[in-house]
Design an enzyme around this catalytic site. Structure first.
Site, PDB file in Angstrom:
ATOM      1  N   VAL A 129      46.782  10.600  35.443  1.00 54.67           N
ATOM      2  CA  VAL A 129      47.622   9.477  35.863  1.00 54.67           C
ATOM      3  C   VAL A 129      47.909   8.534  34.699  1.00 54.67           C
ATOM      4  O   VAL A 129      47.129   8.413  33.757  1.00 54.67           O
ATOM      5  CB  VAL A 129      46.959   8.697  37.015  1.00 54.67           C
ATOM      6  CG1 VAL A 129      46.800   9.590  38.237  1.00 54.67           C
ATOM      7  CG2 VAL A 129      45.603   8.114  36.598  1.00 54.67           C
ATOM      8  N   LEU A 180      50.630  16.432  28.386  1.00 53.57           N
ATOM      9  CA  LEU A 180      51.520  15.289  28.580  1.00 53.57           C
ATOM     10  C   LEU A 180      50.731  13.991  28.618  1.00 53.57           C
ATOM     11  O   LEU A 180      51.137  12.983  28.027  1.00 53.57           O
ATOM     12  CB  LEU A 180      52.325  15.453  29.869  1.00 53.57           C
ATOM     13  CG  LEU A 180      53.309  14.300  30.144  1.00 53.57           C
ATOM     14  CD1 LEU A 180      54.392  14.243  29.078  1.00 53.57           C
ATOM     15  CD2 LEU A 180      53.932  14.429  31.529  1.00 53.57           C
ATOM     16  N   LYS A 181      49.597  14.004  29.311  1.00 53.05           N
ATOM     17  CA  LYS A 181      48.769  12.804  29.384  1.00 53.05           C
ATOM     18  C   LYS A 181      48.291  12.388  28.000  1.00 53.05           C
ATOM     19  O   LYS A 181      48.328  11.200  27.636  1.00 53.05           O
ATOM     20  CB  LYS A 181      47.578  13.049  30.311  1.00 53.05           C
ATOM     21  CG  LYS A 181      46.530  11.933  30.334  1.00 53.05           C
ATOM     22  CD  LYS A 181      47.099  10.595  30.752  1.00 53.05           C
ATOM     23  CE  LYS A 181      45.983   9.555  30.870  1.00 53.05           C
ATOM     24  NZ  LYS A 181      46.505   8.204  31.143  1.00 53.05           N
ATOM     25  N   ILE A 182      47.860  13.337  27.202  1.00 53.75           N
ATOM     26  CA  ILE A 182      47.402  13.022  25.851  1.00 53.75           C
ATOM     27  C   ILE A 182      48.575  12.516  25.015  1.00 53.75           C
ATOM     28  O   ILE A 182      48.421  11.563  24.222  1.00 53.75           O
ATOM     29  CB  ILE A 182      46.723  14.249  25.222  1.00 53.75           C
ATOM     30  CG1 ILE A 182      45.376  14.497  25.918  1.00 53.75           C
ATOM     31  CG2 ILE A 182      46.513  14.070  23.719  1.00 53.75           C
ATOM     32  CD1 ILE A 182      44.732  15.828  25.586  1.00 53.75           C
TER      33      ILE A 182
END
Length: 316
Positions: A129, A180-182
């Protein structure tokens, strides 16, 4: 004949997980669905959930046994690996269950989790998230979701407009959401590094922190202004009895993931390299009760100013 609604479990009740799970349980209660079952290393952190009608489970294995969909929100990859190894002890009873991890983990961890759970007929979804704890409490997080399409379809009604305002579909490869989160955290921490540099510059030249912050808000909008406020409000080094918004230790972990992935793909992240070094220096100087914006404190030291500002705490 319609299928019964899934029984939902939750593990991880930190500043993010508690707000998310409370929103989920309120939705479940309002729709007369089977109550959320929850567990945590410190079970008392779930008292607010219990008051909303959720049911506590002492062991993660029991939570898994009594749930069809299991959400996790944890701090470190090692913790998730430990939990899933416990879940694997359930054996054939895992068949048909869906595990949804909402934390920031290395894509290799995502791939490992999916592979091991698939061996027992269970599905794994990565759903990290974007948003701070206040956004989690408001149910306005952005989810990046990847995993088996059928499993994603099952869990989407438990996420959209309940815990999150939007879902970014990253396909079936569970590594993609982690990446994508990283990538998002590369931006977040890099923005913080640049704003910290500018705010130190504003101090040593006499421009003034508030005037620069007003410009940041007018020019770049409320998100970057909020990053600046974590610096100017002193929240980069909060009181020792107050949890930081984005803990320095977690930011350091995320940067380590990003830097190692970049290196393995033959590229560099120079801004993140500086931020990682500065945050490591801040943790060494001021301990672990620090926000990721504590790179500002290191910048102050490098400019000959005290690590602590007038609005931060004044030591350890």
């Amino acid at each position: 004949m319609t299928s019964p609604p899934p029984r939902v479990g939750w593990y991880g009740l930190g500043s993010m997980g508690l707000g998310m799970s409370l929103n989920l349980q309120k939705h479940i209660k309002a729709n007369a669905l089977p109550p959320l079952r929850y567990s945590n290393r410190t079970l008392s952190k779930g008292d607010l959930l219990r008051d909303e009608g959720a049911v506590a489970e002492g062991k993660f294995e029991d939570l898994v046994q009594n749930s069809d969909v299991i959400f996790t929100m944890i701090s470190m990859d090692d913790v998730l690996i430990e939990l899933l190894n416990k879940a694997l002890l359930v054996g054939d009873a895992l068949k048909g269950k869906i595990f949804v991890d909402t934390s920031t983990i290395h894509p290799d961890t995502s791939e490992w989790a999916a592979s091991r759970l698939n061996e027992h007929g269970a599905d794994f979804i990565t759903a990290p998230v974007f948003g701070a704890s206040a956004v989690a409490a408001a149910g306005k997080l952005i989810f990046a979701v990847s995993g088996p399409a059928k499993a994603v379809t099952t869990v989407t009604p438990l996420i959209k407009d309940i815990m999150g305002r939007s879902i970014i579909d990253m396909g079936e490869d569970v590594q993609k959401s982690s990446l994508l989160k990283i990538s998002g955290n590369i931006l977040v921490i890099s923005f913080m590094e640049v704003i910290a540099e500018a705010q130190v510059f504003a101090e040593v030249t006499g421009i003034g922190n508030q005037q620069l912050e007003e410009f940041i808000g007018n020019m770049f909008g409320p998100v970057l202004e909020s990053y600046s406020k974590r610096i100017t409000s002193g929240a980069y080094a909060p009181p020792l009895d107050t949890s930081p918004g984005f803990a320095a230790a977690l930011a350091s972990k995320d940067m380590k993931h990003a830097l190692s992935i970049a290196a393995s793909n033959g590229t560099r992240l120079p801004t993140l390299e500086v931020a990682s070094s500065r945050l490591a220096s801040a943790r060494e100087y001021a301990g672990e009760c620090l926000d990721s914006s504590a790179i500002y404190g290191t910048g102050r030291l490098e400019a000959g100013l005290p690590f602590w500002s007038e609005k931060s705490r004044q030591g350890n």
